[in-house]
Design an enzyme around this catalytic site. Structure first.
Site, short mmCIF file in Angstrom:
data_model
loop_
_atom_site.label_atom_id
_atom_site.label_comp_id
_atom_site.label_asym_id
_atom_site.label_seq_id
_atom_site.Cartn_x
_atom_site.Cartn_y
_atom_site.Cartn_z
N SER A 17 6.32 -51.33 -0.79
CA SER A 17 5.57 -52.13 0.40
C SER A 17 6.03 -53.60 0.67
CB SER A 17 4.35 -51.92 0.20
OG SER A 17 3.86 -52.93 -1.09
N ILE A 20 11.99 -55.96 -3.36
CA ILE A 20 13.25 -55.12 -3.65
C ILE A 20 13.04 -53.66 -3.52
CG2 ILE A 20 14.72 -54.30 -5.60
CD1 ILE A 20 14.49 -57.31 -6.69
N ASP A 66 -1.71 -46.85 -8.43
CA ASP A 66 -1.53 -47.93 -9.28
C ASP A 66 -0.92 -47.27 -10.50
OD1 ASP A 66 -1.61 -49.90 -11.42
OD2 ASP A 66 -3.63 -50.12 -11.50
N SER A 146 15.90 -56.69 -15.09
CA SER A 146 15.99 -58.24 -14.71
C SER A 146 17.05 -59.03 -15.57
CB SER A 146 14.68 -58.80 -14.71
OG SER A 146 14.60 -60.00 -14.37
N SER A 148 16.03 -61.36 -16.56
CA SER A 148 15.11 -61.68 -17.87
C SER A 148 14.88 -60.63 -18.95
CB SER A 148 13.56 -61.66 -17.23
OG SER A 148 13.59 -62.65 -16.22
N TYR A 159 6.39 -61.06 -19.55
CA TYR A 159 7.44 -60.25 -18.62
C TYR A 159 8.61 -59.96 -19.20
CZ TYR A 159 10.20 -59.90 -14.25
OH TYR A 159 11.15 -59.57 -13.25
N LYS A 163 10.82 -56.15 -19.16
CA LYS A 163 12.20 -55.94 -18.52
C LYS A 163 13.27 -55.55 -19.52
CE LYS A 163 10.86 -56.25 -14.19
NZ LYS A 163 10.80 -55.21 -13.21
N THR A 191 17.36 -64.50 -9.89
CA THR A 191 16.15 -64.95 -9.12
C THR A 191 16.28 -64.38 -7.47
OG1 THR A 191 16.42 -66.83 -10.52
CG2 THR A 191 15.00 -66.87 -8.50
N ILE A 192 15.56 -63.53 -7.27
CA ILE A 192 15.50 -62.86 -6.06
C ILE A 192 14.24 -63.45 -5.27
CG2 ILE A 192 15.34 -60.82 -4.63
CD1 ILE A 192 18.03 -60.84 -6.42
#
Length: 256
Positions: A17, A20, A66, A146, A148, A159, A163, A191-192
């Protein structure tokens, strides 16, 4: 005129929604695919994404759920395939990153992040793969990992492991699914600017400092991921599996 890269394909995208996922869904439609999107709560965002896809003359459907709930995976794949006929490409994008310090990380923040980002990816990829195997025509699975996965973050101790896990999942799934003609790859955004980090990057000074570390001189936009995802989804990448594509403007190689 050349045939669109994803002509005749059906692409499913989670967390689409906004950010990315939305860019990937619209990018797939631009290249000729029909698209089903999963989303968690943003009804208006999902509706506008579907409208943009339909504006390209493609079929589109939005299915709420979800990803932290394992039942959502089979529900999404089943309903999307009922609506669009099949799944050729699956993009696992849904993720959260509620920034928090390490020493007092609430258990629920850690658990929720793990359930959405890693467990959700596992069940979704598994469900999509099972449908692809049953169809017998191969397919492409792309996970949004990511940068990350490769570097740490002080407020991302919950987080970054998810990833890294998503990246590792694609490597193992590539081996498990290769015999079925299913390719599994990951993209590793830098970083987006998305909903995930808009508060963290609200400070103009911080955004400027972050951009200064990127050789291409700017932070990324969600649309910067659409091309790499479409490439991995397409037959141009027919011999690419188990790979990880950095999409970070050169940030990772500039860290020294």
């Amino acid at each position: 005129m050349a045939t669109p890269l994803l002509a005749g394909k059906v692409v499913l995208v989670t967390g689409a929604s906004t950010g990315i996922g939305r860019a990937a869904a619209i990018g797939a439609a631009l290249h000729g695919a029909d698209v089903a999107i999963n989303y968690h709560s943003d009804d208006a965002g999902a509706a506008s994404c579907v409208a943009e896809i339909k504006a390209f003359g493609r079929l589109a459907v939005a299915i709420k759920g979800d990803v932290a709930d394992p039942a959502t995976a089979t529900d999404f794949i089943t309903r999307a395939c009922d609506a669009l006929g099949k799944v050729d490409v699956f993009v696992n994008n849904a993720g959260i990153c509620p920034f928090h310090a390490f020493l007092d990380m609430p258990a629920e923040t850690l658990e929720r992040t793990m359930r959405v980002n890693l467990h959700g990816a596992y069940y979704m990829v598994q469900a999509a793969a099972n449908r692809m195997v049953a169809q017998g025509n191969g397919g492409s699975i792309i996970a949004v990992s990511s940068i990350s996965a490769l570097v740490g973050g002080e407020y991302q101790t919950h987080y970054t492991p998810t990833k890294a896990g998503v990246h590792s999942l694609m490597q193992s799934a590539a081996i498990a699914l290769g015999r079925h003609g299913i390719r599994c790859n990951s993209v590793l955004p830098g970083t987006i600017l998305t909903e995930i980090n808009k508060d963290d990057l609200a400070d103009e000074g911080k955004r400027t400092r972050m951009a200064a570390r990127v050789p291409l001189g700017r932070l990324g936009a969600p649309e910067d991921l659409a091309g790499p995802i479409v490439f991995l989804a397409s037959d141009l990448a027919r011999y690419v599996t188990g790979a990880a594509l950095l999409v970070d403007g050169g940030a990772f190689v500039n860290l020294q």
